[in-house]
Motif scaffolding. Sequence first.
Motif, PDB file in Angstrom:
ATOM      1  N   MET A   1      49.007  93.849 -45.699  1.00 36.47           N
ATOM      2  CA  MET A   1      49.457  92.501 -46.025  1.00 36.47           C
ATOM      3  C   MET A   1      49.528  92.366 -47.543  1.00 36.47           C
ATOM      4  N   GLY A   2      50.627  91.835 -48.040  1.00 41.88           N
ATOM      5  CA  GLY A   2      50.808  91.714 -49.482  1.00 41.88           C
ATOM      6  C   GLY A   2      50.566  90.304 -49.978  1.00 41.88           C
ATOM      7  N   LYS A   3      49.876  90.189 -51.115  1.00 41.07           N
ATOM      8  CA  LYS A   3      49.644  88.899 -51.757  1.00 41.07           C
ATOM      9  C   LYS A   3      49.868  89.070 -53.251  1.00 41.07           C
ATOM     10  N   SER A   4      50.759  88.257 -53.816  1.00 43.33           N
ATOM     11  CA  SER A   4      51.063  88.327 -55.241  1.00 43.33           C
ATOM     12  C   SER A   4      50.736  86.988 -55.901  1.00 43.33           C
ATOM     13  N   TYR A   5      50.060  87.060 -57.026  1.00 45.03           N
ATOM     14  CA  TYR A   5      49.653  85.865 -57.756  1.00 45.03           C
ATOM     15  C   TYR A   5      50.279  85.864 -59.144  1.00 45.03           C
ATOM     16  N   LEU A   6      50.491  84.663 -59.693  1.00 47.80           N
ATOM     17  CA  LEU A   6      50.830  84.484 -61.092  1.00 47.80           C
ATOM     18  C   LEU A   6      49.601  83.926 -61.791  1.00 47.80           C
ATOM     19  N   ALA A   7      49.240  84.510 -62.934  1.00 46.36           N
ATOM     20  CA  ALA A   7      48.050  84.074 -63.661  1.00 46.36           C
ATOM     21  C   ALA A   7      48.332  84.113 -65.156  1.00 46.36           C
ATOM     22  N   LEU A   8      47.769  83.170 -65.870  1.00 47.11           N
ATOM     23  CA  LEU A   8      47.858  83.157 -67.325  1.00 47.11           C
ATOM     24  C   LEU A   8      46.534  83.635 -67.878  1.00 47.11           C
ATOM     25  N   ALA A   9      46.547  84.836 -68.449  1.00 46.30           N
ATOM     26  CA  ALA A   9      45.338  85.416 -69.025  1.00 46.30           C
ATOM     27  C   ALA A   9      45.265  85.055 -70.499  1.00 46.30           C
ATOM     28  N   SER A  10      44.082  84.774 -70.983  1.00 44.80           N
ATOM     29  CA  SER A  10      43.911  84.471 -72.396  1.00 44.80           C
ATOM     30  C   SER A  10      43.979  85.771 -73.199  1.00 44.80           C
ATOM     31  N   GLY A  11      44.463  85.673 -74.435  1.00 41.69           N
ATOM     32  CA  GLY A  11      44.504  86.845 -75.296  1.00 41.69           C
ATOM     33  C   GLY A  11      45.635  87.811 -74.950  1.00 41.69           C
ATOM     34  N   LYS A  12      45.530  89.014 -75.486  1.00 45.49           N
ATOM     35  CA  LYS A  12      46.562  90.045 -75.344  1.00 45.49           C
ATOM     36  C   LYS A  12      46.138  91.047 -74.281  1.00 45.49           C
ATOM     37  N   TRP A  13      46.804  91.015 -73.145  1.00 46.00           N
ATOM     38  CA  TRP A  13      46.457  91.938 -72.054  1.00 46.00           C
ATOM     39  C   TRP A  13      46.801  93.372 -72.475  1.00 46.00           C
ATOM     40  N   PRO A  14      45.873  94.322 -72.314  1.00 49.03           N
ATOM     41  CA  PRO A  14      46.139  95.711 -72.705  1.00 49.03           C
ATOM     42  C   PRO A  14      47.304  96.297 -71.906  1.00 49.03           C
ATOM     43  N   ARG A  15      48.231  96.937 -72.600  1.00 50.39           N
ATOM     44  CA  ARG A  15      49.408  97.490 -71.934  1.00 50.39           C
ATOM     45  C   ARG A  15      49.047  98.539 -70.885  1.00 50.39           C
ATOM     46  N   SER A  16      47.985  99.281 -71.158  1.00 46.82           N
ATOM     47  CA  SER A  16      47.608 100.370 -70.248  1.00 46.82           C
ATOM     48  C   SER A  16      46.799  99.902 -69.041  1.00 46.82           C
TER      49      SER A  16
ATOM     50  N   CYS B   1      53.799  89.800 -44.736  1.00 46.25           N
ATOM     51  CA  CYS B   1      53.107  90.347 -43.572  1.00 46.25           C
ATOM     52  C   CYS B   1      54.129  90.573 -42.474  1.00 46.25           C
ATOM     53  N   THR B   2      53.685  91.029 -41.315  1.00 41.91           N
ATOM     54  CA  THR B   2      54.556  91.110 -40.145  1.00 41.91           C
ATOM     55  C   THR B   2      53.947  90.290 -39.023  1.00 41.91           C
ATOM     56  N   LEU B   3      54.785  89.816 -38.131  1.00 38.88           N
ATOM     57  CA  LEU B   3      54.336  89.114 -36.933  1.00 38.88           C
ATOM     58  C   LEU B   3      54.073  90.147 -35.834  1.00 38.88           C
ATOM     59  N   PRO B   4      53.366  89.762 -34.777  1.00 35.97           N
ATOM     60  CA  PRO B   4      53.089  90.712 -33.692  1.00 35.97           C
ATOM     61  C   PRO B   4      54.333  91.369 -33.094  1.00 35.97           C
ATOM     62  N   ASP B   5      55.493  90.701 -33.181  1.00 35.46           N
ATOM     63  CA  ASP B   5      56.719  91.281 -32.628  1.00 35.46           C
ATOM     64  C   ASP B   5      57.395  92.250 -33.598  1.00 35.46           C
ATOM     65  N   GLY B   6      56.752  92.491 -34.752  1.00 38.35           N
ATOM     66  CA  GLY B   6      57.283  93.438 -35.726  1.00 38.35           C
ATOM     67  C   GLY B   6      58.147  92.812 -36.797  1.00 38.35           C
ATOM     68  N   ARG B   7      58.449  91.509 -36.672  1.00 42.08           N
ATOM     69  CA  ARG B   7      59.307  90.860 -37.661  1.00 42.08           C
ATOM     70  C   ARG B   7      58.593  90.743 -38.996  1.00 42.08           C
ATOM     71  N   ALA B   8      59.266  91.139 -40.080  1.00 41.35           N
ATOM     72  CA  ALA B   8      58.692  91.052 -41.423  1.00 41.35           C
ATOM     73  C   ALA B   8      58.838  89.632 -41.959  1.00 41.35           C
ATOM     74  N   VAL B   9      57.792  89.142 -42.592  1.00 42.24           N
ATOM     75  CA  VAL B   9      57.774  87.798 -43.172  1.00 42.24           C
ATOM     76  C   VAL B   9      57.433  87.921 -44.653  1.00 42.24           C
ATOM     77  N   SER B  10      58.247  87.325 -45.495  1.00 41.48           N
ATOM     78  CA  SER B  10      57.982  87.276 -46.935  1.00 41.48           C
ATOM     79  C   SER B  10      58.303  85.864 -47.403  1.00 41.48           C
ATOM     80  N   VAL B  11      57.307  85.178 -47.932  1.00 39.82           N
ATOM     81  CA  VAL B  11      57.477  83.777 -48.317  1.00 39.82           C
ATOM     82  C   VAL B  11      56.994  83.582 -49.746  1.00 39.82           C
ATOM     83  N   ALA B  12      57.828  82.963 -50.572  1.00 42.23           N
ATOM     84  CA  ALA B  12      57.477  82.685 -51.963  1.00 42.23           C
ATOM     85  C   ALA B  12      57.153  81.205 -52.133  1.00 42.23           C
ATOM     86  N   ALA B  13      56.171  80.919 -52.970  1.00 37.14           N
ATOM     87  CA  ALA B  13      55.784  79.536 -53.272  1.00 37.14           C
ATOM     88  C   ALA B  13      56.123  79.258 -54.733  1.00 37.14           C
ATOM     89  N   PRO B  14      56.968  78.260 -55.006  1.00 41.45           N
ATOM     90  CA  PRO B  14      57.349  77.977 -56.396  1.00 41.45           C
ATOM     91  C   PRO B  14      56.150  77.559 -57.247  1.00 41.45           C
TER      92      PRO B  14
END
Length: 327
Positions: free
Chosen positions: A184-199, A299-312
């Motif tokens: 199951m995939g979960k993606s977040y948007l976050a504002l980190a303070s300072g300079k995030w290390p490139r590596s 995620c997927t439903l029990p019938d195998g259907r893929a679900v991808s939903v974005a929240a603004p």
Amino acid sequence: MPRNSSDPADAPTSAPEGVGVQFLTVPDELAGQRIDNFLQARLKGVPRSRIYRILRKGEVRVNKGRVKAEYRLKGGDVVRVPPIRVSEAPEKPVAGEQLRRVLESAILFDEGGLLVVNKPAGLAVHGGSGVRLGLIEALRQMYPQSPFMELVHRLDRDTSGAILVARKRSVLLHVQAELRAGRMGKSYLALASGKWPRSQKLVEAPLRKNTLKSGERIVVVDGEGKPSRTRFQVLERFPAGTLVAAEPITGRTHQIRVHAQFVGCPLAGDPKYTPDEVNSAFRELGLKRLFLHSAEVRCTLPDGRAVSVAAPLPEELEVVLQGLRGA
């Protein structure tokens, strides 16, 4: 030594005046639930020991036959519930019209027994610990026709965005199995303070829950904690911070927040893990809450259907980004 016959544990179950035997038909949404848990949910205030006793004595019947506590119900089963006195439950808090309107407009997906809701920040996902009414209690009131309504996963109270809610037990079990298996995939948007290390694209730091003397519960990086991994990707840099995408591979409490702190870039607006002076600087830019948003779930439903939903992204967070871009 035999017990006194007046022992309340031996007392026959009885019902308040006007309440007799009940016959309950199990809806398809509850197929697979154990009979003891089914009864517990419907006999509020009745001790679990009493429920096991009426099952053991055969007072509960399924399709006219005796069953054990571990029996798993099937859709269409008819459950005979004997007369039993239920203690009066405290009055439940009712979701107000404003909250109902907010949640009605926040429904992003409702198909196949799965709800995806764009949870507003400040709303707890469930009641308890001083919270009278949470998201799941409000949804149950809004969907009285749904006999099953459970959270698939959780979001912190101060985090906004997409959260999965199952309207069928089969969907709950399927998606939670995907979650445990890392599918199951979960993606977040976050504002980190300072300079995030490139590596710093993957943070692997074990996390352990800790309780301070004040009673406050926090999560700390500790070698004896549970393995925890989060992927981070830099999306945009500002003089005061870095907009990152975060994908938790494991699902520990406060994982993204503590991993960001561990890198040295705690999240903007975080009252628990970010220094006050850092939060004060972001407040001057208009940030009034934790900048952490569940942007997408997959995620997927029990019938195998893929679900991808974005929240603004909520408007109050978009305004902060616009201010940072103009700084």
